[in-house]
Design a protein around this motif. Structure first.
Motif, PDB file in Angstrom:
ATOM      1  N   ASP A  42       0.856  -1.181   0.000  1.00  0.00           N
ATOM      2  CA  ASP A  42       0.000   0.000   0.000  1.00  0.00           C
ATOM      3  C   ASP A  42       0.892   1.232   0.000  1.00  0.00           C
ATOM      4  OD1 ASP A  42       0.107   1.235   2.974  1.00  0.00           O
ATOM      5  OD2 ASP A  42       0.163  -0.943   3.101  1.00  0.00           O
ATOM      6  N   PRO A  43       0.443   2.325  -0.578  1.00  0.00           N
ATOM      7  CA  PRO A  43       1.299   3.519  -0.674  1.00  0.00           C
ATOM      8  C   PRO A  43       1.557   4.193   0.657  1.00  0.00           C
ATOM      9  CG  PRO A  43      -0.895   3.972  -1.535  1.00  0.00           C
ATOM     10  CD  PRO A  43      -0.842   2.500  -1.288  1.00  0.00           C
ATOM     11  N   THR A  86       0.470  -0.196 -13.023  1.00  0.00           N
ATOM     12  CA  THR A  86      -0.653   0.702 -13.299  1.00  0.00           C
ATOM     13  C   THR A  86      -1.368   0.318 -14.592  1.00  0.00           C
ATOM     14  OG1 THR A  86       0.414   2.536 -12.126  1.00  0.00           O
ATOM     15  CG2 THR A  86      -1.302   3.093 -13.713  1.00  0.00           C
ATOM     16  N   GLU A 106      -8.685   2.891 -10.694  1.00  0.00           N
ATOM     17  CA  GLU A 106      -8.259   3.485  -9.425  1.00  0.00           C
ATOM     18  C   GLU A 106      -7.427   2.494  -8.621  1.00  0.00           C
ATOM     19  OE1 GLU A 106     -11.828   4.698  -7.532  1.00  0.00           O
ATOM     20  OE2 GLU A 106     -12.017   6.557  -8.689  1.00  0.00           O
ATOM     21  N   ALA A 110      -3.416   2.853  -7.622  1.00  0.00           N
ATOM     22  CA  ALA A 110      -2.938   2.804  -6.237  1.00  0.00           C
ATOM     23  C   ALA A 110      -1.867   1.731  -6.062  1.00  0.00           C
ATOM     24  CB  ALA A 110      -4.108   2.544  -5.288  1.00  0.00           C
ATOM     25  N   LEU A 113       1.420   3.011  -7.609  1.00  0.00           N
ATOM     26  CA  LEU A 113       2.081   3.957  -6.712  1.00  0.00           C
ATOM     27  C   LEU A 113       2.727   3.245  -5.537  1.00  0.00           C
ATOM     28  CD1 LEU A 113       2.696   6.859  -5.816  1.00  0.00           C
ATOM     29  CD2 LEU A 113       0.430   6.914  -4.734  1.00  0.00           C
ATOM     30  N   ALA A 114       2.018   2.268  -4.969  1.00  0.00           N
ATOM     31  CA  ALA A 114       2.558   1.514  -3.840  1.00  0.00           C
ATOM     32  C   ALA A 114       3.806   0.738  -4.246  1.00  0.00           C
ATOM     33  CB  ALA A 114       1.505   0.567  -3.292  1.00  0.00           C
ATOM     34  N   ALA A 259      -5.320   1.617   5.312  1.00  0.00           N
ATOM     35  CA  ALA A 259      -4.727   1.366   3.998  1.00  0.00           C
ATOM     36  C   ALA A 259      -3.973   0.052   3.932  1.00  0.00           C
ATOM     37  CB  ALA A 259      -3.777   2.513   3.630  1.00  0.00           C
TER      38      ALA A 259
END
Length: 267
Positions: A42-43, A86, A106, A110, A113-114, A259
């Motif tokens: 998770d980010p 992504t 979405e 996420a 990014l994580a 998260a």
């Protein structure tokens, strides 16, 4: 041979700050930072860990130019991993973009990014902490503190010391082949031939090195002596505690904000 000689000189601490700490402490700190972050993707946890690592990276005793040169692969790998996940990762939530095999949602955004943040959060401290590690100091710590077999440790150290000769051997082979007139054409064939010759040369050198080490009782079953004792002190404990604290705080913040996303949890 006996155990560590009483008259041995104190272990040498190279550099200042974190650079002068025991390599075993640096190894433990890098593992304490990395292992807890592996259980979640998770980010939030990766971003918090990366922010908490900044003081550690600044105190590592690595110059700016050296830092960017050594960590350049990470700065290239992080956005590459983020972009790949992504574009092709698991879809969830609202679909933002779709074209042929590419779908950006979405959830995949996420996850991307994580992934990028986690590459930096795990890789940066590992690379920066080991930039200033001397192979001999690391071998001393592995054998004396972690009690790894001395034969394995000393053999690994000897192999690492011989790695620097490969580049010189490659250069000598290239000059020798050019002097014989066999290096003027066919780059692929020339490279393959030189690689095979280098492989044979490395095996011969390794055999000679093993024989020389055996003749000097490096493989004796009795405890061996060490020129410098390797010990952990209070500063080393602080570094390992900092590594554990970074992971615990990052995971705690991730759980607190909801998260936390376990890697092996339900989809």
């Amino acid at each position: 041979m006996s155990a560590v000689a009483p008259s041995a000189e104190p272990s040498l601490r190279r550099g200042r700050g974190v650079a002068s700490l025991n390599p075993v402490a640096k190894l433990a700190a890098a593992l304490l930072i990395a292992l807890p972050l592996v259980v979640t993707i998770d980010p939030v946890s990766a971003g918090v860990a990366l922010a908490l690592e900044l003081p550690l990276l600044l105190a590592a005793g690595v110059g700016v130019r050296r830092f960017w040169l050594r960590t350049l692969p990470l700065w290239l790998a992080a956005p590459a991993a983020a972009a790949t996940i992504t574009l092709y990762g698991q879809q969830s939530g609202t679909v933002l973009f779709s074209w042929l095999f590419v779908t950006v949602s979405e959830g995949s955004l996420a996850l991307g990014l994580a992934a990028g943040l986690r590459v930096l959060a795990i890789g940066l401290p590992a690379v920066v902490l080991f930039v200033t590690v001397d192979p001999t100091d690391l071998a001393d710590g592995l054998a004396q503190i972690l009690r790894l077999p001395a034969r394995f440790v000393v053999g690994g150290l000897a192999g690492m010391r011989m790695l620097g000769l490969l580049a010189e051997d490659w250069r000598s082979l290239a000059l020798a082949r050019r002097a014989r007139g066999v290096a003027d054409s066919g780059r692929v064939r020339r490279a393959a031939g030189m690689a095979f010759a280098l492989f044979v040369l490395a095996i011969r050198r390794g055999s000679s090195l093993a024989t020389a080490m055996e003749s000097r009782a490096f493989g004796a079953p009795t405890p061996r002596t060490w020129a410098r004792p390797s010990r952990l002190d209070a500063a080393d404990a602080v570094l390992m505690t900092a590594g554990l604290a970074i992971s615990l705080i990052a995971l705690g913040v991730s759980v607190a904000v909801g998260a936390f996303h376990p890697v092996f949890g339900p989809a």
